[in-house]
Design a protein around this motif. Structure first.
Motif, PDB file in Angstrom:
ATOM      1  N   ALA B  74      29.644  36.492  48.898  1.00  0.00           N
ATOM      2  CA  ALA B  74      29.941  37.546  47.926  1.00  0.00           C
ATOM      3  C   ALA B  74      29.728  38.939  48.513  1.00  0.00           C
ATOM      4  N   LYS B  75      29.005  39.021  49.634  1.00  0.00           N
ATOM      5  CA  LYS B  75      28.874  40.316  50.305  1.00  0.00           C
ATOM      6  C   LYS B  75      30.033  40.552  51.260  1.00  0.00           C
ATOM      7  N   GLN B  76      30.795  39.481  51.510  1.00  0.00           N
ATOM      8  CA  GLN B  76      31.920  39.616  52.443  1.00  0.00           C
ATOM      9  C   GLN B  76      33.269  39.637  51.746  1.00  0.00           C
ATOM     10  N   MET B  77      33.353  38.973  50.573  1.00  0.00           N
ATOM     11  CA  MET B  77      34.632  38.967  49.874  1.00  0.00           C
ATOM     12  C   MET B  77      34.454  39.178  48.375  1.00  0.00           C
ATOM     13  N   ALA B  78      35.308  40.033  47.816  1.00  0.00           N
ATOM     14  CA  ALA B  78      35.292  40.268  46.375  1.00  0.00           C
ATOM     15  C   ALA B  78      36.603  39.766  45.792  1.00  0.00           C
ATOM     16  N   ILE B  79      36.538  39.242  44.580  1.00  0.00           N
ATOM     17  CA  ILE B  79      37.735  38.677  43.970  1.00  0.00           C
ATOM     18  C   ILE B  79      37.959  39.279  42.601  1.00  0.00           C
ATOM     19  N   LEU B  80      39.167  39.719  42.369  1.00  0.00           N
ATOM     20  CA  LEU B  80      39.549  40.106  41.016  1.00  0.00           C
ATOM     21  C   LEU B  80      40.519  39.057  40.488  1.00  0.00           C
ATOM     22  N   PRO B  81      40.087  38.194  39.554  1.00  0.00           N
ATOM     23  CA  PRO B  81      40.973  37.145  39.041  1.00  0.00           C
ATOM     24  C   PRO B  81      42.111  37.729  38.199  1.00  0.00           C
ATOM     25  N   GLN B  82      43.055  36.851  37.872  1.00  0.00           N
ATOM     26  CA  GLN B  82      44.231  37.309  37.118  1.00  0.00           C
ATOM     27  C   GLN B  82      43.865  37.773  35.707  1.00  0.00           C
ATOM     28  N   ASN B  83      43.037  36.999  35.026  1.00  0.00           N
ATOM     29  CA  ASN B  83      42.652  37.374  33.660  1.00  0.00           C
ATOM     30  C   ASN B  83      41.135  37.415  33.518  1.00  0.00           C
ATOM     31  N   PRO B  84      40.515  38.452  34.050  1.00  0.00           N
ATOM     32  CA  PRO B  84      39.057  38.492  33.961  1.00  0.00           C
ATOM     33  C   PRO B  84      38.604  38.739  32.519  1.00  0.00           C
ATOM     34  N   GLU B  85      37.447  38.179  32.186  1.00  0.00           N
ATOM     35  CA  GLU B  85      36.883  38.378  30.842  1.00  0.00           C
ATOM     36  C   GLU B  85      35.512  39.006  30.982  1.00  0.00           C
ATOM     37  N   ALA B  86      35.198  39.886  30.055  1.00  0.00           N
ATOM     38  CA  ALA B  86      33.876  40.508  30.094  1.00  0.00           C
ATOM     39  C   ALA B  86      33.190  40.333  28.757  1.00  0.00           C
ATOM     40  N   PRO B  87      31.853  40.310  28.762  1.00  0.00           N
ATOM     41  CA  PRO B  87      31.141  40.279  27.492  1.00  0.00           C
ATOM     42  C   PRO B  87      31.454  41.526  26.678  1.00  0.00           C
ATOM     43  N   GLN B  88      31.399  41.384  25.374  1.00  0.00           N
ATOM     44  CA  GLN B  88      31.750  42.505  24.502  1.00  0.00           C
ATOM     45  C   GLN B  88      30.748  43.639  24.601  1.00  0.00           C
ATOM     46  N   GLY B  89      31.276  44.850  24.513  1.00  0.00           N
ATOM     47  CA  GLY B  89      30.393  46.005  24.402  1.00  0.00           C
ATOM     48  C   GLY B  89      29.969  46.603  25.722  1.00  0.00           C
ATOM     49  N   LEU B  90      30.410  46.008  26.821  1.00  0.00           N
ATOM     50  CA  LEU B  90      30.049  46.523  28.130  1.00  0.00           C
ATOM     51  C   LEU B  90      30.817  47.817  28.413  1.00  0.00           C
ATOM     52  N   THR B  91      30.141  48.807  28.973  1.00  0.00           N
ATOM     53  CA  THR B  91      30.862  50.028  29.343  1.00  0.00           C
ATOM     54  C   THR B  91      31.395  49.898  30.768  1.00  0.00           C
ATOM     55  N   VAL B  92      32.282  50.834  31.121  1.00  0.00           N
ATOM     56  CA  VAL B  92      32.888  50.795  32.454  1.00  0.00           C
ATOM     57  C   VAL B  92      31.801  50.837  33.530  1.00  0.00           C
ATOM     58  N   THR B  93      30.871  51.755  33.388  1.00  0.00           N
ATOM     59  CA  THR B  93      29.816  51.864  34.406  1.00  0.00           C
ATOM     60  C   THR B  93      29.012  50.573  34.501  1.00  0.00           C
ATOM     61  N   GLU B  94      28.689  49.989  33.347  1.00  0.00           N
ATOM     62  CA  GLU B  94      27.931  48.737  33.389  1.00  0.00           C
ATOM     63  C   GLU B  94      28.729  47.645  34.081  1.00  0.00           C
ATOM     64  N   LEU B  95      30.022  47.583  33.744  1.00  0.00           N
ATOM     65  CA  LEU B  95      30.873  46.576  34.375  1.00  0.00           C
ATOM     66  C   LEU B  95      30.869  46.747  35.887  1.00  0.00           C
ATOM     67  N   VAL B  96      31.081  47.967  36.314  1.00  0.00           N
ATOM     68  CA  VAL B  96      31.148  48.227  37.755  1.00  0.00           C
ATOM     69  C   VAL B  96      29.808  47.907  38.409  1.00  0.00           C
ATOM     70  N   THR B  97      28.716  48.129  37.665  1.00  0.00           N
ATOM     71  CA  THR B  97      27.389  47.839  38.197  1.00  0.00           C
ATOM     72  C   THR B  97      27.242  46.363  38.585  1.00  0.00           C
ATOM     73  N   TYR B  98      27.900  45.473  37.831  1.00  0.00           N
ATOM     74  CA  TYR B  98      27.802  44.050  38.170  1.00  0.00           C
ATOM     75  C   TYR B  98      28.418  43.745  39.524  1.00  0.00           C
ATOM     76  N   GLY B  99      29.304  44.628  39.999  1.00  0.00           N
ATOM     77  CA  GLY B  99      29.825  44.449  41.344  1.00  0.00           C
ATOM     78  C   GLY B  99      28.717  44.494  42.392  1.00  0.00           C
ATOM     79  N   ARG B 100      27.597  45.098  42.043  1.00  0.00           N
ATOM     80  CA  ARG B 100      26.472  45.184  42.979  1.00  0.00           C
ATOM     81  C   ARG B 100      25.602  43.942  42.946  1.00  0.00           C
ATOM     82  N   ALA B 101      25.885  43.029  42.049  1.00  0.00           N
ATOM     83  CA  ALA B 101      25.021  41.848  41.871  1.00  0.00           C
ATOM     84  C   ALA B 101      24.686  41.125  43.176  1.00  0.00           C
TER      85      ALA B 101
END
Ligand code: ATP
Ligand code: MG
Lengths: 344, 269
Positions: B74-101
């Motif tokens: 996960a540190k070498q490859m990132a994937i954006l699936p065709q139909n990603p789903e997110a939990p409700q109520g997440l803001t853009v910044t919070e969503l992007v923060t999960y990219g750091r997981a």
């Protein structure tokens, strides 16, 4: 660039978090005081405070420290445990209807508690320290049954199917418990009836000591995994893409949440719905982040059960309504409301 | 470089991809093209270890990805699936923060570098003004850019994107593709994307893989793949290939369906 983390909006959020947690703490404190006041022996708020700080007479000491406090502590801990367990189950199944009560995990635990107790003549003869262990096996049995019955090889664990299977497993285990009841001595029979009605029977310190280590260890274990819980709510593939070992984490979290709920109801009766309501309200108050949802659920669960127990204890004195029934009166409609909203 | 060795991928008993051998060059943009249901997403998922192939191996820089820790990958490859789903109520910044997981551990909070990457990803995708909006309150295109920002925040050498330009208007399609191109040119990132617009593939990709029924029909440079015969075979359409007067790359101008395609239901496999 860093300003997205320190802007006006972020300050507003922080204020909101602080206000949610402090309101919960204040509410718990109020119910706590009220709960210590009320009971058969009248004890005014001032007397409660006096006794708490060591200035009570022997009778007041006895009532507060030996009768009321352990029961209050158990109600808070059990409520918190059930809420955290429900929160985890909802997170890993991505289903807001998951709850250790509805899924039959608490019934499985109860069944084993009853079996354990029927080896002895009564609950008083049985060691409270072994209760959580037996309950754990019962809870795991129910979880395994659900998994085996609901698992679809193509689709995995479909949330709705899991819930329905859980309801069926719960009903089956309940029936088994009723059958068992008929073959028991009167005293044990009474215990099962109490268990089924969700009375907090573990109202002495040994029960607190028996449950506390489970509560602490499992809660920390779960809280340490808040990021995994967050990531899992994105779905399996996204979680994997973000580097989560999905199967392993899901298994660990399931085990921890089952153990937490099972050990909780081994010192209280079969209490349902707390794990359903508390996380749901917590998410509404504070958003989807589990670092906040988990503690908020715990506080809400503790508050809810303490409130239910206190209400049940005081509303028709000197008789009492068991906490499980009070919770069910609030929880069942809430469950139906969630069910109606989940458009299935 | 990513290579596959006799990859078989399927759902349960049904095999979708048979004996796939492809090479994804490092530091290049590769486009997967093909009709709906041809297996593009399936291949992308197998390359990014989201799906386990029933047979065969995927190699990343010479070593099998199946034996590597998923967090390290996960540190070498990132994937954006065709139909990603997110939990409700997440803001853009919070969503992007999960990219750091993948870069975080345990209870840990965001480090300065994490915040820097999140800020950069939000900035470069033009999501600054929406940073604090819940993603369910965004338009489809804005949401898509938020997801791209999340993948970018993961700070990986390789990016897999499944149809990153769907839902976007022409300007935003171009904007996203320009971002990807910039990442590729300036930072030499490897980009593998599924695109439906052949002319985008031709203009932005160095390498095109054309897929039909889970098989590779042709791989090569846009000049090699963009041929009327190949396009007829892959998509069942007749087209003229002309030269883009600006970039000199081939452009595809479809003018009709093929006879057998026109006669039979289009949506059959
Ligand atoms: N989860 C699944 N279970 C079973 N079959 C599936 C599943 N996902 C996809 N398929 C099948 O696999 C085949 C390839 O699907 P895939 O999603 O890879 O196509 P695609 O090329 O990405 O199409 P599109 O352009 O529509 O996104 C299709 O026939 C599809 O029906
Ligand atoms: Mg696809």
């Amino acid at each position: 660039m860093h300003s997205i983390f320190s802007g006006e909006w972020e300050r507003k959020r922080r204020r909101r978090r602080i206000s949610v947690f402090s309101s919960l703490a204040i509410l718990i404190f109020i119910v706590l005081l009220f709960s210590m006041n009320s009971g058969i022996t009248p004890l005014g708020p001032l007397e409660v405070l006096k006794t708490l700080f060591g200035f009570g007479d022997s009778n007041q000491n006895l009532v507060l420290f030996q009768f009321r406090l352990p029961r209050i502590v158990i109600a808070l801990l059990v409520g918190a445990a059930l809420a955290v367990s429900g929160c985890v189950l909802q997170g890993i199944s991505r289903n807001s209807l998951a709850d250790p009560g509805i899924l039959g995990i608490t019934t499985g635990a109860g069944l084993f508690v009853v079996l354990y107790i029927s080896f002895f003549s009564s609950i008083d003869a049985a060691s409270p320290y072994l209760l959580p262990v037996f309950a754990l096996f019962g809870g795991l049995l129910a979880a395994a049954l659900i998994y085996i019955l609901a698992y679809d090889r193509q689709l995995g664990l479909v949330p709705m199917r899991m819930i329905l299977t859980g309801i069926a497993v719960a009903a089956g285990l309940n029936a088994l418990m009723t059958v068992l009841m008929l073959r028991l001595q009167p005293e044990q029979f009474d215990f099962v009836a109490i268990w089924l009605a969700g009375r907090i029977y573990g109202s002495t310190w040994p029960y607190v000591y028996s449950f506390l280590p489970w509560f602490i260890i499992l809660s920390i274990f779960i809280y340490y995994r808040w990021r995994a819980l967050d990531t899992l709510t994105f779905g399996e593939q996204m979680a994997k893409g973000l580097g989560l070992r999905v199967e392993k984490e899901r298994l660990l979290l399931t085990f921890a949440s089952v153990a937490l709920a099972a050990s909780a109801v081994s010192v209280s009766g079969g209490i349902g719905f707390v794990g359903l309501i508390a996380p749901h309200i917590a998410r509404r108050l504070i958003g989807p982040n589990h670092a906040l949802v988990l503690p908020a659920s715990a506080l809400l669960g503790g508050l809810l059960l303490l409130f239910a127990d206190t209400l049940g204890r005081t509303i028709i004195q000197p008789s009492e309504i068991h906490a499980g029934i009070v919770v069910a009166v609030i929880g069942a409609p809430y469950f139906l409301y969630l069910l109606a909203r989940s458009n299935v | 470089m990513i290579e596959t060795d006799q990859l078989h991928i399927g759902y349960d008993q049904q095999t979708i991809v048979n004996d796939l051998n492809i090479e994804i060059p490092s530091g290049k943009i590769t486009a997967l093209v093909g009709a709906n249901g041809s297996g593009k997403s399936t291949i992308l998922k197998a390359l990014s270890r989201l799906m386990k192939p029933s047979k065969g191996i995927v190699y990343l820089n010479g070593s099998s990805i199946h034996s590597q820790k998923t967090k390290e990958l996960a540190k070498q490859m990132a994937i954006l699936p065709q139909n990603p789903e997110a939990p409700q109520g997440l803001t853009v910044t919070e969503l992007v923060t999960y990219g750091r997981a993948p870069h975080q551990r345990g209870f840990g909070s965001l480090k300065a570098h994490d915040k820097e990457m999140i800020g950069w990803a939000i900035e470069i995708t033009g999501m600054r003004e929406f940073a604090n909006r819940p993603i369910d309150h965004l338009s489809g295109g804005q949401r898509q850019r938020a997801w791209i920002a999340m993948a970018l925040a993961q700070e990986t050498e390789t990016l897999f994107l499944d149809e990153p330009t769907t839902f976007l208007d022409m300007a935003h399609q171009m904007e996203v593709l320009n971002i990807l191109e910039k990442l590729n040119v300036q930072e030499h990132r490897t980009i593998v994307m599924v695109v439906h617009d052949l002319n985008h593939a031709s203009r932005y990709a160095h390498h095109i893989v054309a897929i039909k029924h889970g098989n590779v029909v042709k791989t090569g440079t846009p000049h090699e793949v963009m041929e009327a015969g190949i396009i007829e075979k892959v998509f069942g359409i007749k087209s003229d290939i002309i030269k883009d007067p600006r970039s000199g790359m081939p452009l595809c101008l479809p003018y009709n369906l093929c006879e057998e395609q026109a006669a039979s239901p289009i949506f059959g496999s």
